[in-house]
Design a protein around this motif. Structure first.
Motif, short mmCIF file in Angstrom:
data_model
loop_
_atom_site.label_atom_id
_atom_site.label_comp_id
_atom_site.label_asym_id
_atom_site.label_seq_id
_atom_site.Cartn_x
_atom_site.Cartn_y
_atom_site.Cartn_z
N ALA A 127 0.75 -1.24 -0.02
CA ALA A 127 -0.09 0.13 -0.06
C ALA A 127 0.94 1.33 0.10
N LEU A 128 0.49 2.26 -0.55
CA LEU A 128 1.15 3.56 -0.57
C LEU A 128 0.10 4.68 -0.28
N TYR A 129 0.78 5.79 0.10
CA TYR A 129 0.03 7.03 0.42
C TYR A 129 1.23 8.20 0.09
N GLY A 181 4.59 7.54 1.56
CA GLY A 181 4.98 6.10 2.45
C GLY A 181 4.55 5.15 1.55
N PHE A 182 5.53 4.13 1.69
CA PHE A 182 5.23 2.49 0.91
C PHE A 182 5.50 1.48 1.80
N VAL A 183 4.56 0.72 2.06
CA VAL A 183 4.69 -0.31 2.90
C VAL A 183 4.22 -1.81 2.11
N GLU A 200 -0.21 -7.15 -5.33
CA GLU A 200 -1.27 -6.34 -5.26
C GLU A 200 -0.74 -4.93 -4.68
N LEU A 201 -1.41 -3.89 -5.14
CA LEU A 201 -0.88 -2.48 -4.51
C LEU A 201 -2.28 -1.73 -4.34
N LEU A 202 -2.40 -1.36 -3.17
CA LEU A 202 -3.31 -0.34 -2.61
C LEU A 202 -3.31 0.82 -2.73
N LEU A 257 3.50 7.05 6.15
CA LEU A 257 3.90 5.63 6.21
C LEU A 257 2.71 5.01 7.12
N MET A 258 2.23 5.82 8.33
CA MET A 258 1.30 5.17 9.09
C MET A 258 -0.14 5.13 8.39
N ARG A 259 -0.21 5.96 7.51
CA ARG A 259 -1.64 5.87 6.77
C ARG A 259 -1.61 4.59 5.77
#
Length: 913
Positions: A133-135, A144-146, A177-179, A234-236
């Protein structure tokens, strides 16, 4: 008048209501021993799985396309669908059909997506499968990328200040998958082939909700414990990822390990372009396996070791200390063959502890998962003992001294070892050797594990004996030896006695069940009780074993932290032994890691090319960079091996910083912080980018991001455009690299533009080398040897001839080349006259003009004159002449032999024969 709407059956109404909740997934609807699909899902599944499509209620208004797969073998079908990019919603029966009143209750228990796979049938054992996931916050340029591998519980992330860095890492990690937040668009420069992108509502990225979710799942009170304090983007991303997992898996994700922030300052950074160019994981043709660096160095035995190797290839160490710590362990196992052999043998009995413990923790484990876990735990003592099988201490029984002689990394492992004997003994005492594939059919536990189960097992195994015992007791009590026991499906077990034998004189406790012509059938309370016990024993066994299995699962799930600790240790040991084994097998050396930016490689080889050609067919080469020689201009013909030299230097540095041995006789490696490459290019048609555009974009990234500790390899810069523009751009890039960071950038620059060699001696850090060849009787021999100085020419025409280009084309090329080389001196003088200090566009234009004016004119190829024989041949009608006339013609043609112009080759050959 319109027809009445079709009325669905209760079952199909239930199906449609559940399907409406998961419109983007194929619904596997459990009916008995099958998963059924209906309507559009059935059509899609039948096509993709190549299974039969049938119709329910055929030839009626209620007709519904349908197909199904067996419940017990559904995983293989689900794997096919997931690999094709589909989502599968598993709809199970949530109540016992035997106890249901009316329609059995059903509900979706989980949704399987490409990034949320737990089953080994779908996963690659030695590779991660990432959900990410990224924001991206456009207001402050932070992002942020996790990413997480849910099958192991590992998750980590990175925060970026530049969007370009973000997308480099997205491509590098290549998640399944990427959110993304709703409305967010992917960078047009980002290639995400095979990545399933899912846009989620902005609310799922809400900071407050994300923080609450992360802290709850991780069991901490403060974000600083996870190094997420103040890292809002990153938290998001973490919060959105957790929400998606809970939404699809419908269970708590507390099996996730503690979140770890990837510290890029301690890692060698290798962007996705360099990964591709160096063929670390995938060849340039898109294939995995042979021809990649991973294939050469991966001699791991366990899945955990293979995944750790993958991680280390993606981001090796930048710090010397951890790399040296690995080197010490690798050298130890490299030196002591018996120790390494024993360790490899012991590791063969270790299964995937990470993924096994995950499935146990989230209640997705099968009985055979427990068999694998039991076998793995039983092998642990042999793994630890293998480390102590070395001759450093004569007394092999002195474990303490044996441990003290181990390198730090191995000593730490032994001192923190946990054989988990309690779990091993429990599993060995509880479970049978051969277990069924599912937990609902019983036949799981051994005798002696549970008293109630023992009673049931005794009843099942000795039911006939108990019936005989009760019969003999009644015969003795009544004194009627002709009393018998029988059974039928209607009345169950019964006593039978003929009327002539005294049936009417039986005690009152005998209750009449059936009267036939000659016999009477009876039952008693004790017989009914035994009958009930016998007939229900199998079901009671299944029910009790299911409960006992769940209790056992919960107990083992509580040991997850210990199992994961062991999995990490096993992964390290496997990683160490793999590097040691590869080094021993291929005669590699331990490199010296130094804290400056120098580089010295003696008899270096390309690990992948050598593995394909064999060591006896590969020519090793020396290469060094020091404070005065920082930028190497490498020249030589195609096929000589320039690209191999470039890549092998980069790969040797990468291997060294992984802690691995390297393919060389000796090496000193100054630690590299970033590895850049610009080797080869191709059109990116999907983003409307030409070969030259891709080449320039990659070059721009290197010029902007390289630091004084980076290593840069560049191959044929400027070849994607005209010669003049290409020379000008290549020249300018070399100048820029030679001046950046106070002339300290380590660069290997391969080129066909011999004009660039004029920079040697004019720029203090630039020097030239070339790949030697030998000319013999108009032929060339590639020596593949790296020697000082520039090559005298490119030998392109000779290479074209070797490649099979038709002879007339080669001859014409030689003629053109002769004309061009007349202006070679003028070109060289023009290039040398260019002022190195001339800045910017003016410099490029001056070079362009100087070289253009130096080029001579090339005359077109002259038209070939017609030979007299050609005219004679045109006048002949072969079908009208006799053999004697033909012979006379040949004699006449012989007289014309030698006249000008020369006879064409085919006619010459015919006349000579």
């Amino acid at each position: 008048m319109s027809e009445d709407p079709v009325k669905l059956t209760p079952m199909l109404e239930q199906y449609m209501s559940i399907k409406a909740e998961h419109p983007d997934a194929l619904l596997f609807y459990r009916m008995g021993d099958f998963y059924e699909m209906f309507f559009d899902d059935a059509v899609t599944a039948a096509r993709e799985l190549q299974i039969t499509l049938t119709t329910r209620n055929k030839n009626t208004r209620h007709a519904a396309p349908m197909c199904g797969v067996p419940w017990q073998s559904a995983q293989s079908y689900i794997a096919d669908l997931i690999n094709k990019g589909y989502r599968v919603a598993i709809c199970d029966q949530t109540e016992d059909p035997r106890a249901a009143k009316g329609l059995v209750k059903r509900a979706v228990t989980r949704v399987i997506t490409p990034g949320t796979v737990f089953d080994d049938a779908i996963l690659e054992a030695k590779s991660h499968n990432y959900l990410s996931a990224l924001y991206d916050n456009a207001a402050n340029s932070h992002s942020g990328f996790v990413w997480t591998d849910v099958s192991t519980g590992q998750w980590t992330g990175v925060e970026f200040n530049r969007q370009s860095d973000l997308w480099q890492w997205v491509q590098k990690i290549a998640p399944s998958e990427l959110l993304l937040p709703q409305g967010y668009s992917v960078s047009r420069h980002c290639r995400l082939d095979g990545v399933r992108m899912l846009h989620m509502p902005q609310g799922h990225f809400d900071l407050k909700r994300a923080a609450e979710r992360v802290l709850q799942i991780q069991g901490v009170r403060d974000a600083s414990v996870l190094d997420l304090d103040g890292k809002d983007e990153l938290m998001r991303a973490c919060g959105a990822l957790l929400f998606y997992l809970e939404q699809t898996q419908m269970c708590s994700m507390d099996h996730l390990k503690p979140f770890t922030l990837l510290n890029l300052s301690r890692r060698l950074l290798i962007d996705e372009v360099t990964e591709s160019n160096l063929e670390i994981f995938i060849r340039l043709n898109g294939r995995k396996g042979k021809g990649t660096l991973r294939h050469v160095i991966d001699d791991t035995i366990t899945p955990m070791g293979g995944r750790l190797l993958e991680d280390m290839l993606r981001h090796p160490w930048r710090d010397i200390a951890p790399a040296v710590r690995i080197q010490d362990a690798v050298l130890f196992l490299h030196t002591y063959d018996n120790c390494r052999a024993a360790l490899r043998q012991a590791l063969k009995n270790i299964y995937d502890l990470e993924r096994l413990s995950t499935r146990i923790s989230i209640d997705r484990a099968t009985p055979r998962d427990f068999t694998a876990l039991r076998g793995s735990l039983a092998a642990l003592p042999k793994v630890c003992d293998a480390l102590l099988q070395h001759p450093c201490v004569p007394d092999q029984s002195d474990t303490r001294k044996q441990t003290e002689t181990l390198p730090e990394a191995l000593r730490h492992i032994v001192n923190n070892w946990d054989n988990m004997e309690d779990c091993t003994l429990l599993l060995e005492a509880a479970l049978l050797e051969n277990l069924p594939p599912v937990i609902t059919e019983g036949c799981l536990f051994k005798k002696g594990y549970h008293a109630d189960l023992d009673t049931i097992l005794d009843l099942i195994e000795h039911g006939e004996d108990k019936l005989q015992e009760i019969l003999e007791a009644e015969q003795k009590t009544t004194g009627i030896n002709k009393l018998k026991i029988g059974y039928n499906r209607i009345f169950g077990y019964y006593y039978e006695l003929s009327r002539s034998a005294g049936a009417l004189s039986l005690p009152d406790r005998f209750i009449r069940r059936q009267t036939l012509a000659n016999v009477e059938r009876f039952t008693t309370d004790s017989l009914k009780k035994l009958e009930e016990e016998l007939l229900s024993a199998a079901e009671r066994r299944k029910s009790l074993e299911y409960k006992l299995f769940q209790d056992l699962r919960l107990h083992i799930a509580k040991q997850r932290e210990r199992i994961v600790h062991l999995a990490d240790i096993i992964a390290q040991l496997d990683y160490f032994q793999s590097l040691a084994h590869v080094g021993r097998q291929n005669n590699w050396c331990r490199p010296a890691l130094i804290d400056d930016a120098n580089l010295d490689i003696r008899e270096g080889r390309h690990p992948v090319v050598e593995s394909i050609l064999g060591s006896e067919n590969f020519v090793p080469n020396n290469f060094s960079l020091d404070t005065k020689r920082r930028l190497c201009l490498l020249t030589g013909p195609n096929m000589a091996g320039k690209s191999t030299i470039l890549r092998q230097v980069a790969l040797i540095c990468l291997l060294a910083q992984m802690g691995s041995m390297v393919p060389a006789s000796e090496a000193k490696i100054g630690m590299v912080d970033r590895l850049f490459s610009r080797v080869g290019a191709a059109d990116n048609l999907t983003q409307n980018q030409s070969t030259f555009m891709v080449e320039m974009m990659e070059t721009a990234r290197i010029l902007r991001q390289a630091t004084r500790r980076s290593l840069i390899i560049l191959d044929e810069i400027g070849r994607g455009t005209s010669t003049y523009d290409g020379v000008a751009l290549a020249w300018a890039v070399v100048e820029d690299l030679a001046k950046r960071q106070n002339a300290s950038l380590r660069t290997l620059f391969a080129t066909h533009y011999h004009e660039l060699t004029a920079l040697e001696g004019r720029l203090p850090s630039v020097f030239t080398m070339n790949i030697a060849i030998r000319e013999y009787k108009n032929d060339i021999l590639f020596l593949h040897k790296l020697v000082p100085g520039p090559s005298d020419r490119s030998y392109g025409v000779e290479v074209a001839r070797l490649a099979g280009v038709p002879a007339p084309v080669v001859q014409r090329a030689k003629a053109i080349l002769t004309v061009l080389e007349r202006g070679k001196t003028r070109q060289h003088n023009a290039a040398a006259a260019i002022s190195i200090s001339l800045p910017g566009l003016a410099a490029h234009e001056a070079r362009h003009a100087s070289i253009r004016t130096a080029l001579p004119e090339i005359s077109p190829a002259p038209a070939a004159a017609e030979h007299p024989l050609v005219r004679l041949l045109q006048d002949i009608a072969p079908e009208t002449i006799s053999p004697l006339e033909a012979l006379a013609l040949i004699v006449e043609w012989k007289k014309l032999w030698g006249t000008e112009p020369a006879v064409p080759q085919k006619i010459s050959a015919a006349l000579e024969n």
